[in-house]
Design a protein around this motif. Structure first.
Motif, PDB file in Angstrom:
ATOM      1  N   GLY A  74      36.682  34.470  30.068  1.00 21.48           N
ATOM      2  CA  GLY A  74      35.277  34.073  30.132  1.00 21.48           C
ATOM      3  C   GLY A  74      34.800  33.337  28.903  1.00 21.48           C
ATOM      4  O   GLY A  74      33.604  33.081  28.765  1.00 21.48           O
ATOM      5  N   ILE A  75      35.707  32.929  28.026  1.00 17.52           N
ATOM      6  CA  ILE A  75      35.295  32.297  26.768  1.00 17.52           C
ATOM      7  C   ILE A  75      34.533  31.001  27.010  1.00 17.52           C
ATOM      8  O   ILE A  75      33.488  30.754  26.386  1.00 17.52           O
ATOM      9  N   ASN A  76      35.016  30.159  27.920  1.00 17.79           N
ATOM     10  CA  ASN A  76      34.334  28.881  28.134  1.00 17.79           C
ATOM     11  C   ASN A  76      32.962  29.040  28.784  1.00 17.79           C
ATOM     12  O   ASN A  76      31.993  28.436  28.326  1.00 17.79           O
ATOM     13  N   PRO A  77      32.823  29.849  29.866  1.00 17.77           N
ATOM     14  CA  PRO A  77      31.470  30.045  30.410  1.00 17.77           C
ATOM     15  C   PRO A  77      30.499  30.611  29.380  1.00 17.77           C
ATOM     16  O   PRO A  77      29.320  30.241  29.364  1.00 17.77           O
ATOM     17  N   VAL A  78      30.965  31.513  28.527  1.00 22.05           N
ATOM     18  CA  VAL A  78      30.095  32.067  27.492  1.00 22.05           C
ATOM     19  C   VAL A  78      29.642  30.978  26.533  1.00 22.05           C
ATOM     20  O   VAL A  78      28.454  30.831  26.226  1.00 22.05           O
ATOM     21  N   LEU A  79      30.593  30.168  26.060  1.00 28.05           N
ATOM     22  CA  LEU A  79      30.247  29.124  25.088  1.00 28.05           C
ATOM     23  C   LEU A  79      29.414  28.017  25.730  1.00 28.05           C
ATOM     24  O   LEU A  79      28.537  27.443  25.078  1.00 28.05           O
ATOM     25  N   PHE A  80      29.680  27.714  27.011  1.00 25.76           N
ATOM     26  CA  PHE A  80      28.920  26.674  27.687  1.00 25.76           C
ATOM     27  C   PHE A  80      27.470  27.079  27.932  1.00 25.76           C
ATOM     28  O   PHE A  80      26.615  26.231  28.172  1.00 25.76           O
ATOM     29  N   ASN A  81      27.196  28.388  27.884  1.00 23.37           N
ATOM     30  CA  ASN A  81      25.847  28.883  28.162  1.00 23.37           C
ATOM     31  C   ASN A  81      25.190  29.510  26.938  1.00 23.37           C
ATOM     32  O   ASN A  81      24.356  30.402  27.061  1.00 23.37           O
ATOM     33  N   LEU A  82      25.579  29.051  25.775  1.00 26.01           N
ATOM     34  CA  LEU A  82      24.996  29.571  24.538  1.00 26.01           C
ATOM     35  C   LEU A  82      23.475  29.428  24.529  1.00 26.01           C
ATOM     36  O   LEU A  82      22.748  30.371  24.185  1.00 26.01           O
ATOM     37  N   THR A  83      23.015  28.246  24.909  1.00 29.68           N
ATOM     38  CA  THR A  83      21.570  27.992  24.853  1.00 29.68           C
ATOM     39  C   THR A  83      20.808  28.965  25.746  1.00 29.68           C
ATOM     40  O   THR A  83      19.786  29.538  25.335  1.00 29.68           O
ATOM     41  N   THR A  84      21.312  29.182  26.974  1.00 28.48           N
ATOM     42  CA  THR A  84      20.646  30.104  27.898  1.00 28.48           C
ATOM     43  C   THR A  84      20.631  31.525  27.361  1.00 28.48           C
ATOM     44  O   THR A  84      19.612  32.226  27.434  1.00 28.48           O
ATOM     45  N   ILE A  85      21.761  31.962  26.813  1.00 33.88           N
ATOM     46  CA  ILE A  85      21.853  33.328  26.303  1.00 33.88           C
ATOM     47  C   ILE A  85      20.887  33.538  25.138  1.00 33.88           C
ATOM     48  O   ILE A  85      20.169  34.541  25.077  1.00 33.88           O
ATOM     49  N   PHE A  86      20.857  32.598  24.213  1.00 30.01           N
ATOM     50  CA  PHE A  86      19.935  32.711  23.075  1.00 30.01           C
ATOM     51  C   PHE A  86      18.478  32.672  23.553  1.00 30.01           C
ATOM     52  O   PHE A  86      17.633  33.425  23.063  1.00 30.01           O
ATOM     53  N   HIS A  87      18.212  31.790  24.507  1.00 27.26           N
ATOM     54  CA  HIS A  87      16.842  31.661  24.999  1.00 27.26           C
ATOM     55  C   HIS A  87      16.385  32.936  25.719  1.00 27.26           C
ATOM     56  O   HIS A  87      15.277  33.435  25.504  1.00 27.26           O
ATOM     57  N   ASP A  88      17.264  33.480  26.576  1.00 28.07           N
ATOM     58  CA  ASP A  88      16.907  34.666  27.341  1.00 28.07           C
ATOM     59  C   ASP A  88      16.747  35.904  26.469  1.00 28.07           C
ATOM     60  O   ASP A  88      16.074  36.861  26.861  1.00 28.07           O
ATOM     61  N   SER A  89      17.368  35.895  25.307  1.00 31.31           N
ATOM     62  CA  SER A  89      17.230  37.045  24.417  1.00 31.31           C
ATOM     63  C   SER A  89      15.936  36.992  23.611  1.00 31.31           C
ATOM     64  O   SER A  89      15.647  37.908  22.848  1.00 31.31           O
ATOM     65  N   GLY A  90      15.164  35.908  23.792  1.00 29.17           N
ATOM     66  CA  GLY A  90      13.907  35.760  23.056  1.00 29.17           C
ATOM     67  C   GLY A  90      14.099  35.173  21.683  1.00 29.17           C
ATOM     68  O   GLY A  90      13.182  35.205  20.851  1.00 29.17           O
ATOM     69  N   SER A  91      15.295  34.612  21.424  1.00 30.03           N
ATOM     70  CA  SER A  91      15.580  34.061  20.108  1.00 30.03           C
ATOM     71  C   SER A  91      14.791  32.777  19.871  1.00 30.03           C
ATOM     72  O   SER A  91      14.591  31.974  20.780  1.00 30.03           O
ATOM     73  N   LYS A  92      14.344  32.610  18.643  1.00 32.92           N
ATOM     74  CA  LYS A  92      13.618  31.403  18.251  1.00 32.92           C
ATOM     75  C   LYS A  92      14.546  30.370  17.612  1.00 32.92           C
ATOM     76  O   LYS A  92      14.095  29.334  17.142  1.00 32.92           O
ATOM     77  N   ILE A  93      15.838  30.672  17.592  1.00 28.75           N
ATOM     78  CA  ILE A  93      16.807  29.773  16.966  1.00 28.75           C
ATOM     79  C   ILE A  93      16.978  28.529  17.834  1.00 28.75           C
ATOM     80  O   ILE A  93      17.079  28.610  19.058  1.00 28.75           O
ATOM     81  N   SER A  94      17.053  27.367  17.207  1.00 32.27           N
ATOM     82  CA  SER A  94      17.198  26.114  17.937  1.00 32.27           C
ATOM     83  C   SER A  94      18.582  26.022  18.572  1.00 32.27           C
ATOM     84  O   SER A  94      19.512  26.746  18.197  1.00 32.27           O
ATOM     85  N   ASP A  95      18.713  25.106  19.546  1.00 35.31           N
ATOM     86  CA  ASP A  95      19.989  24.929  20.226  1.00 35.31           C
ATOM     87  C   ASP A  95      21.099  24.555  19.242  1.00 35.31           C
ATOM     88  O   ASP A  95      22.198  25.108  19.293  1.00 35.31           O
ATOM     89  N   ASN A  96      20.820  23.585  18.362  1.00 35.44           N
ATOM     90  CA  ASN A  96      21.824  23.155  17.389  1.00 35.44           C
ATOM     91  C   ASN A  96      22.209  24.292  16.454  1.00 35.44           C
ATOM     92  O   ASN A  96      23.391  24.495  16.149  1.00 35.44           O
ATOM     93  N   MET A  97      21.226  25.055  16.014  1.00 30.82           N
ATOM     94  CA  MET A  97      21.519  26.142  15.082  1.00 30.82           C
ATOM     95  C   MET A  97      22.335  27.238  15.750  1.00 30.82           C
ATOM     96  O   MET A  97      23.238  27.810  15.140  1.00 30.82           O
TER      97      MET A  97
END
Length: 518
Positions: free
Chosen positions: A314-337
Motif C-alpha cells: 500500500g505504499i504507493n496509494p498512501v503516498l499518492f494520497n498524502l494531501t487527502t490524509i493531511f487535509h482530513d486530519s485537520g492539518s494546516k500544513i500546505s501540500d508542498n510542506m
C-alpha cells in the motif's frame, strides 16, 4: 568513441598505476580420488572470500557513482507530484493544461516505461556490459526530460514520461546487479541499500525544487542535472570484473577486481572462484527448463514475492494520497510542506537502513518492516472508519493519528521493504540466470506498481477508504509470515554461499577455459 567495455582511461579514484594487475593463474586439475575433498575445500574457501575487504574506499565511491542513477530515477518518481499540481491548476501558466484524467495517466505512465525497461536492461547487460548499459541509458534519460521541458502538447509529455520511465526500469535492474557483482560481502548490504537511499533523495530533490521553482518546465530542466552527473561519474568507473571475465578479458578483470579490493588485497582466490562460476554458467545456459531447478526456482519465487509485497503493502496509494490524509486530519500544513515532510522521513529512514543492513541483516529488517507496516496502516484505516461514523469526534480526538501513522508506516517501509527487494536482486541468482531472472523480477515489480495505481480507486469504491487500508494491512501480515518462514539471511555471505544455500552444485574444479577446449 568510448569503448563501453573498457574500464576508463583514467579514474579520479585511482588509476591503473595504483594497482598491480596479476594474471589469472590456471588451476591444477585435482585427481579424481580427491574430487569430493576439493569440492568441500571450495565451499570452505567461499566462506572466506570477501568477508573483510581492506580496500573499501573504491567500492564506496563507485557505489556513489552508480547510485546517482537511482537519484535520477527518484526524480522521475517525485516529479509528477509538484508538476501534476501545476499542470492541473487553473492558474497554470502557458497553454498546456491537463484534466484530472490526463494527470492520472501522466503520473502513472512512467510505470509503463519502467515495465519495458526491465527486459531491455536484461538484454543490454550482456551486450554493453554493466557500466556500458549505465552510460548508454543516461542519453535517453536526458532526452526524456528535454521532451517534457519543451512539451507543447499532452503527447510530448507522455512520451517524455515513458522514456524517463524506461530509463528508470533499466536503472532499477542494472545498478543492484552491478553493485552485487563488484562489492565484497562485508559491505554489499550497505552499498546495495544505497540504491533505495538515493531514490528517496531523488524524490526529495523533486519535492524541494517543485516547491521553489515557478513552473513544471523549469523543474524538468533541473531534473536533467542528476543523469548528467551519473553519466560523467560512470565514465570514470570500472566495469564489473565478472562481466570482463565473461568476455575473456582476464587481465582487465584482474585489474578491476584489484582496484575494488585495494592494491594490497589478495584477489587470486576470488578470481578463481569467479571464473569457476562463469564456466559452470556457460555449461548450464539459462532456459525455461533450468528455471524449474529448485536452486533457481526458489530464489526466483522469493524475489517475485518480495516485489509483490513491496508494491501491495500500500505504499504507493498512501503516498499518492498524502494531501487527502493531511487535509482530513485537520492539518494546516500546505501540500508542498506535507510532501517535503514525508520525503525527509523517507530519506532519514532509508539512511538508517544502510547503516543497519550489514549489522541487523536482511531477514530481521524485513520482519520488523512488515510487522510495523501492518500495525501502522491498521491505525490509519481505523481513523477513517471512526471518521465515517462521527467526523467531528474523529478529527477532534484522533486528528493526530493519520500523520503519526503515516510517518511510522513510511519509516518502516524505508528500513526494510524499500531497499531490500532491490538489494537481493543482485544476491539471489546464480550467474547463468542472473540477467534473465533479475529482469523478470524488475518487470514484475513495475507491473505490480501499475496495477496498484489503477486499482486504488475501484478498491476504494468497493471497500471504502478504511477497508482499503485494512486490506493492505492484511497483505502485510501475510508478508510477515512469508519473511519469517521462507526468506533466507544473506548478510555477510558470498554469492557462491547464497547459491549453495538453495542447493546449487559447487563450481567445477576443472574450469580452466583452455582445458575445456581440448
Amino acid at each position: 568513441m568510448v569503448d563501453v567495455e573498457s574500464e576508463g582511461e583514467w579514474s579520479p579514484w585511482g588509476g591503473e598505476d595504483e594497482v598491480e594487475q596479476p594474471l589469472i593463474a590456471a588451476e591444477v586439475q585435482q585427481p579424481q580420488a580427491n574430487l569430493s575433498d576439493s569440492m568441500e575445500d571450495t565451499r570452505e574457501t567461499a566462506a572466506l572470500v570477501g568477508r573483510r575487504s581492506r580496500g573499501r574506499t573504491a567500492q564506496y565511491l563507485t557505489g556513489f557513482a552508480a547510485t546517482m542513477g537511482a537519484l535520477a530515477a527518484g526524480t522521475v518518481l517525485g516529479y509528477s507530484s509538484p508538476a501534476g499540481a501545476q499542470l492541473t491548476s487553473n492558474s497554470t501558466s502557458g497553454s498546456l493544461h491537463l484534466t484530472s484524467e490526463e494527470n492520472m495517466w501522466f503520473s502513472s505512465s512512467m510505470n509503463l516505461g519502467a515495465l519495458v525497461g526491465g527486459p531491455v536492461g536484461g538484454i543490454c547487460l550482456n551486450i554493453l556490459g554493466r557500466r556500458g548499459t549505465m552510460l548508454a541509458s543516461s542519453v535517453p534519460f536526458i532526452g526524456g526530460w528535454l521532451l517534457i521541458a519543451f512539451a507543447r502538447n499532452f503527447g510530448m509529455l507522455m512520451t517524455g514520461r515513458i522514456i524517463t520511465g524506461l530509463c528508470t526500469g533499466i536503472t532499477s535492474l542494472i545498478v543492484p546487479t552491478y553493485i552485487g557483482e563488484y562489492a565484497s560481502a562485508d559491505v554489499r548490504g550497505t552499498l546495495g541499500s544505497g540504491f533505495q537511499l538515493m531514490v528517496t533523495i531523488g524524490v526529495m530533490y523533486s519535492y524541494l525544487l517543485g516547491a521553489l521553482v515557478s513552473t513544471w518546465r523549469v523543474l524538468a530542466g533541473l531534473c536533467i542535472i542528476p543523469p548528467v552527473i551519473y553519466c560523467v561519474l560512470m565514465f570514470f568507473a570500472k566495469e564489473s570484473p565478472s562481466f570482463l571475465l565473461s568476455k575473456g578479458k582476464e587481465e582487465q578483470a584482474a585489474a578491476a577486481l584489484q582496484f575494488f579490493r585495494g592494491k594490497d588485497g589478495n584477489i587470486q582466490t576470488e578470481l578463481d572462484m569467479m571464473r569457476q562460476s562463469l564456466e559452470d554458467a556457460r555449461r548450464n545456459k539459462a532456459s525455461i527448463r533450468i528455471l524449474t531447478k529448485p536452486y533457481i526456482f526458489k530464489p526466483l519465487m522469493i524475489s517475485l514475492s518480495l516485489m509483490f509485497f513491496q508494491q501491495f503493502s500500500g505504499i504507493n496509494p498512501v503516498l499518492f494520497n498524502l494531501t487527502t490524509i493531511f487535509h482530513d486530519s485537520g492539518s494546516k500544513i500546505s501540500d508542498n510542506m506535507s510532501s517535503i515532510i514525508i520525503g525527509l522521513v523517507q530519506v532519514a529512514a532509508t539512511f538508517l537502513a544502510t547503516v543497519l543492513m550489514d549489522k541487523a541483516g536482511r531477514k530481521l529488517l524485513l520482519i520488523v518492516s512488515s510487522s510495523v507496516m501492518a500495525l501502522s496502516i491498521v491505525a490509519l484505516g481505523e481513523f477513517f472508519y471512526e471518521k465515517m461514523i462521527d467526523k467531528t469526534w474523529a478529527i477532534d480526538n484522533l486528528g493526530w493519528l493519520p500523520l503519526t501513522s503515516l510517518i511510522i508506516f513510511v519509516t518502516a517501509f524505508s528500513i526494510g521493504y524499500g531497499p531490500i527487494p532491490w538489494l537481493m536482486i543482485g544476491e539471489l541468482f546464480s550467474p547463468n540466470v542472473k540477467e534473465a531472472a533479475a529482469s523478470f523480477s524488475t518487470m514484475f515489480n513495475w507491473s505490480a506498481s501499475f496495477v496498484m495505481t489503477l486499482t486504488f480507486v475501484p478498491l476504494q469504491s468497493a471497500l471504502k477508504i478504511h477497508g482499503v487500508y485494512w486490506f493492505y494491512s492484511s497483505v502485510c501480515v501475510v508478508n510477515l509470515i512469508f519473511c519469517v518462514t521462507l526468506v533466507p539471511e544473506t548478510k555477510g555471505k558470498t554469492l557462491e554461499e547464497i547459491s549453495a544455500h538453495f542447493g546449487a552444485p559447487p563450481p567445477s574444479r576443472n574450469s580452466n577455459p583452455l582445458e575445456n577446449e581440448l
